[in-house]
Structures are given as C-alpha cells and as structure tokens.
Design a protein around this motif. Structure first.
Motif, mmCIF file in Angstrom:
data_model
loop_
_atom_site.group_PDB
_atom_site.id
_atom_site.type_symbol
_atom_site.label_atom_id
_atom_site.label_comp_id
_atom_site.label_asym_id
_atom_site.label_seq_id
_atom_site.Cartn_x
_atom_site.Cartn_y
_atom_site.Cartn_z
ATOM 1 N N CYS A 185 63.385 30.985 44.606
ATOM 2 C CA CYS A 185 62.734 29.955 45.433
ATOM 3 C C CYS A 185 61.343 29.627 44.889
ATOM 4 C CB CYS A 185 62.636 30.409 46.885
ATOM 5 S SG CYS A 185 64.206 30.360 47.757
ATOM 6 N N VAL A 186 60.609 30.657 44.497
ATOM 7 C CA VAL A 186 59.278 30.454 43.913
ATOM 8 C C VAL A 186 59.401 29.677 42.603
ATOM 9 C CG1 VAL A 186 57.288 31.632 42.870
ATOM 10 C CG2 VAL A 186 58.250 32.460 45.028
ATOM 11 N N ASN A 187 60.377 30.043 41.797
ATOM 12 C CA ASN A 187 60.613 29.349 40.535
ATOM 13 C C ASN A 187 60.962 27.874 40.780
ATOM 14 O OD1 ASN A 187 60.917 29.270 37.692
ATOM 15 N ND2 ASN A 187 63.131 29.398 37.925
ATOM 16 N N ALA A 188 61.821 27.604 41.748
ATOM 17 C CA ALA A 188 62.213 26.227 42.067
ATOM 18 C C ALA A 188 61.013 25.443 42.614
ATOM 19 C CB ALA A 188 63.350 26.225 43.083
ATOM 20 N N TYR A 189 60.178 26.106 43.412
ATOM 21 C CA TYR A 189 58.990 25.442 43.950
ATOM 22 C C TYR A 189 58.054 25.005 42.821
ATOM 23 C CZ TYR A 189 54.696 24.510 46.454
ATOM 24 O OH TYR A 189 53.568 23.904 46.931
ATOM 25 N N PHE A 190 57.970 25.801 41.770
ATOM 26 C CA PHE A 190 57.138 25.469 40.613
ATOM 27 C C PHE A 190 57.507 24.086 40.066
ATOM 28 C CE2 PHE A 190 56.670 25.458 35.954
ATOM 29 C CZ PHE A 190 55.290 25.611 35.858
#
Length: 182
Positions: free
Chosen positions: A33-38
């Motif tokens: 999720c953090v990666n996708a938010y990036f």
C-alpha cells in the motif's frame, strides 16, 4: 484411496492454500500500500489497487506458484498496476479534455449558426421596411443621433420620427419572434 481420504486431502490442500495466502497478505499488504501510494499519491486508491491485486492473486492461485523471495514479484506487480492506472487516468483526462473542447466547439458553432440565422432574418426584415423607417432606425440606433437631429435630417417632426421608430421596431420584433417559433 477412499473417497473420504480424497476429500480430506482436498480439504487440507485448501486449508494450506488459504494459510499461504493469508501469510503473504499479512506480511506484504501494508508495504505494498505504501509502495502504491508512492505512485498514485492517493491513499484510498492505493489500498484499492493492492486489494484488487490480492483478490486476483487469490482467485488465480498465483501465490501457490511463487517460490523463494516473492517480495520482488509483489512489488513489481503492484508497481506495474500503478503505472497502468496512471496511464489510464492520463488517457481518461485527455479524452475528457477533448470532449470538453469538442462540446465547446459544437456549442459555439451552434451559437454562430443561430446568430447568423437571426442576423440574416433581421437583415431581410430590415430590407422590407419602408425607406423612412429604415432611415429613422439607422439614424437613431446605428448613428446614435438624437430624435431632434434625426427628425431634422429626415425633414419630419419628432413625433413622426417616433412613429416610424415604433412601427419599424414592431415589425423587426415581429419578424424575429416568428423566426424563433420556427
């Protein structure tokens, strides 16, 4: 192998699959999720994308084929989905802008055609007026002459000028009103 043993084997296999899936989900969900938010810069969109990824992963049982370090596969899959989503959003934005431009152009073309139609009808109606009414309207409304000036130039009284203006405007209004009804 008996029927009950086969069912028990399938049941254990399903349970093992579910446990493997759950382990992957719990370990990588937040990081993905953090990666996708990036990439997406929208937390809700990122969570939705990762959830969709995990649903597909489960439905197609791709997690069962993964061996060794699956972290790279998961990150790359999410990254690709993010880039695809960004590309789609950009294309949608371009299509929307194009549609807005086309709608604006169509509206202006329609307004222009309508304006030209009204202008042509007005010009035609103006041509049907008597010479004195045309002259009265031209002097007062086009050349901005005062009633007294216009009456003197035409060689008539101010009241006669007002009558010509009144009847000329009435005819023009009548013509335009009839045009709008068409």
């Amino acid at each position: 192998m008996s029927y009950s043993a086969a069912i028990e084997g399938i049941s254990k296999s399903r349970q093992a699959d579910a446990e493997a899936y759950d382990a992957i989900f719990l370990k990588y969900y937040e990081m993905l999720c953090v990666n996708a938010y990036f990439y997406l810069k929208d937390a809700e969109e990122a969570r939705e994308l990762v959830q969709d990824f995990f649903v597909e992963l489960f439905e197609k049982k791709r997690y069962a084929d993964l061996e060794g370090d699956i972290k790279g596969y998961l990150y790359q899959s999410v990254k690709n989905r993010c880039l695809n989503r960004l590309r789609k959003m950009e294309n949608d934005k371009k299509r929307l802008e194009q549609l807005k431009l086309e709608a604006m152009y169509a509206q202006r073309s329609g307004e222009r055609a309508q304006t030209e139609g009204v202008y042509n009808r007005l010009h035609e109606a103006f041509g049907q007026l008597s010479m004195q009414r045309k002259e009265a309207l031209t002097l007062v409304y086009v050349q901005d002459k005062r009633y007294q000036e216009a009456a003197e130039k035409m060689g008539i009284s101010v009241n006669s000028l007002k009558t010509h203006l009144k009847l000329g405007l009435k005819k023009l209004r009548q013509t335009l009103t009839n045009y709008r009804k068409i």
